[in-house]
Design an enzyme around this catalytic site. Sequence first.
Site, PDB file in Angstrom:
ATOM      1  N   ASP A  41     -27.746 -53.378  67.957  1.00  0.00           N
ATOM      2  CA  ASP A  41     -28.573 -52.189  68.206  1.00  0.00           C
ATOM      3  C   ASP A  41     -28.198 -51.465  69.497  1.00  0.00           C
ATOM      4  O   ASP A  41     -28.804 -50.442  69.827  1.00  0.00           O
ATOM      5  CB  ASP A  41     -30.075 -52.527  68.184  1.00  0.00           C
ATOM      6  CG  ASP A  41     -30.416 -53.805  68.916  1.00  0.00           C
ATOM      7  OD1 ASP A  41     -29.532 -54.379  69.592  1.00  0.00           O
ATOM      8  OD2 ASP A  41     -31.590 -54.240  68.818  1.00  0.00           O
ATOM      9  N   HIS A  49     -31.929 -55.450  73.405  1.00  0.00           N
ATOM     10  CA  HIS A  49     -33.221 -55.826  73.996  1.00  0.00           C
ATOM     11  C   HIS A  49     -33.083 -57.186  74.676  1.00  0.00           C
ATOM     12  O   HIS A  49     -32.375 -58.060  74.179  1.00  0.00           O
ATOM     13  CB  HIS A  49     -34.305 -55.914  72.920  1.00  0.00           C
ATOM     14  CG  HIS A  49     -34.487 -54.654  72.137  1.00  0.00           C
ATOM     15  ND1 HIS A  49     -33.889 -54.441  70.922  1.00  0.00           N
ATOM     16  CD2 HIS A  49     -35.194 -53.529  72.424  1.00  0.00           C
ATOM     17  CE1 HIS A  49     -34.218 -53.231  70.470  1.00  0.00           C
ATOM     18  NE2 HIS A  49     -35.002 -52.653  71.359  1.00  0.00           N
ATOM     19  N   ASP A 107     -27.739 -58.439  72.104  1.00  0.00           N
ATOM     20  CA  ASP A 107     -28.696 -57.482  71.529  1.00  0.00           C
ATOM     21  C   ASP A 107     -29.135 -56.545  72.657  1.00  0.00           C
ATOM     22  O   ASP A 107     -29.191 -56.955  73.820  1.00  0.00           O
ATOM     23  CB  ASP A 107     -29.900 -58.253  70.974  1.00  0.00           C
ATOM     24  CG  ASP A 107     -30.880 -57.362  70.237  1.00  0.00           C
ATOM     25  OD1 ASP A 107     -30.890 -57.385  68.996  1.00  0.00           O
ATOM     26  OD2 ASP A 107     -31.653 -56.642  70.914  1.00  0.00           O
ATOM     27  N   HIS A 113     -36.758 -62.804  70.433  1.00  0.00           N
ATOM     28  CA  HIS A 113     -38.016 -62.505  71.133  1.00  0.00           C
ATOM     29  C   HIS A 113     -39.072 -63.597  70.933  1.00  0.00           C
ATOM     30  O   HIS A 113     -40.111 -63.578  71.588  1.00  0.00           O
ATOM     31  CB  HIS A 113     -38.605 -61.166  70.670  1.00  0.00           C
ATOM     32  CG  HIS A 113     -37.739 -59.988  70.991  1.00  0.00           C
ATOM     33  ND1 HIS A 113     -37.345 -59.691  72.279  1.00  0.00           N
ATOM     34  CD2 HIS A 113     -37.181 -59.032  70.200  1.00  0.00           C
ATOM     35  CE1 HIS A 113     -36.584 -58.599  72.260  1.00  0.00           C
ATOM     36  NE2 HIS A 113     -36.457 -58.189  71.015  1.00  0.00           N
TER      37      HIS A 113
HETATM   38  C1  OKP Z   1     -36.075 -56.425  68.097  1.00  0.00           C
HETATM   39  B1  OKP Z   1     -34.665 -56.922  68.378  1.00  0.00           B
HETATM   40  C2  OKP Z   1     -40.951 -49.221  67.965  1.00  0.00           C
HETATM   41  C3  OKP Z   1     -41.341 -50.638  68.274  1.00  0.00           C
HETATM   42  C4  OKP Z   1     -40.146 -51.334  68.780  1.00  0.00           C
HETATM   43  C5  OKP Z   1     -39.624 -53.433  69.686  1.00  0.00           C
HETATM   44  C6  OKP Z   1     -38.199 -53.559  69.335  1.00  0.00           C
HETATM   45  C7  OKP Z   1     -37.894 -54.880  68.764  1.00  0.00           C
HETATM   46  C8  OKP Z   1     -36.422 -55.121  68.738  1.00  0.00           C
HETATM   47  N1  OKP Z   1     -41.664 -48.785  66.822  1.00  0.00           N
HETATM   48  N2  OKP Z   1     -40.375 -52.752  68.743  1.00  0.00           N
HETATM   49  O1  OKP Z   1     -34.385 -57.204  69.728  1.00  0.00           O
HETATM   50  O2  OKP Z   1     -33.620 -56.064  67.886  1.00  0.00           O
HETATM   51 ZN    ZN Z   2     -32.800 -55.618  69.690  1.00  0.00          ZN
END
Ligand code: OKP
Ligand code: ZN
Length: 345
Positions: A285, A196, A194, A158
């Site tokens: 994840d 996200h 990932d 990110h």
């Molecule tokens: C990071 B990676 C919830 C907030 C979530 C965004 C997720 C970040 C993921 N409390 N924050 O891509 O695994």
């Molecule tokens: Zn993620």
Amino acid sequence: MKVFFDPDQLQHAGQGELSRGRLIPCYENPERSRSILRALEQGKLDSEPPPPLDPGFLASVHSPDYLEFLASAHEDWLATGHEGDALPFAFRPPGDSRVPTAIAGRLAEYAFAVDSPITAHTWRAALASAACAVAGAKELRGSGSEAALALSRPPGHHASTRNYGGYCYLNNAALAAEQLLQDGCRRVAILDVDEHHGNGTQEIFYRRPDVLTVSLHADPEYAFPYFIGFAEECGEAEGHGFNRNVPLPRRSTWTGGYEAALVDALTQTVVPFEPDALVVALGLDAYAADPLAYLALETEDFRALGSTLASRCPFPTLFVLEGGYHVEDLGRNLMAVLDGWRAGR
Ligand code: OKP
Ligand code: ZN
């Protein structure tokens, strides 16, 4: 397979994050690394610390003002009477162009989310995390290894040229790609699995044809990072055609769409690009039981993911760890990818 990990990474431990309207313990915590180290030990895989990073190398991805900010953010936070973790509480109003000088304003300038605490140890941990990825890249080129694994934590995908968020500060996979290019690769592909979207990686290489970025992720229509990661984002200028996003519906399973999307991305985009090396931004994840899960893969699906990559992508491959927040099963899921990969080669 060489595995890189530096104990300095364990020192990054934020106090908490906002989740659904409450302050809760950070999902992105050192226990994640410990889960993986335990699984490695059981699988008789050793890890080694990477050599320290050449500090100038970070500028191949990140802007000098951003690096300066990160290096001193927590000190500056304390020096101005704040305490605990440095966290942003404001954001740039649309249209305002001033670059703030106060630390609280600078946090607002460089953060794009409020989920990423900067502690006294964050900079050192982020450097160590990036060093793992760069060492993995050097391992592929220097020793001609078929594969290497960087246990990067905090994660990186990110983080963009001058912004942090989503638990990421330095873009580990992007730095690895830059190292691969510097060591003679003409083209590098980054495949981000990932759950996200890898917004930072996309932004860094968006106008470039030498690094292909492909991301499979939960549709930003309903998932973080919300603003970016849509199918129509294909790259710009010379980079047009060298970015591909594959947004997936909520709770997609391996047989219910994920496998088909992955095979399509590999056969239609990654393989025809003929990269000299592949960097896999390996988030775990997408696991059905992950506390942040939008998708629904099971442990045996991670094994299938590993073997699919191995059999369809005959390129030297660097795995760089990204997310994965089911601490108890994280190590097992990572081993499943590696076992699958070995079986598929
Ligand atoms: C990071 B990676 C919830 C907030 C979530 C965004 C997720 C970040 C993921 N409390 N924050 O891509 O695994
Ligand atoms: Zn993620």
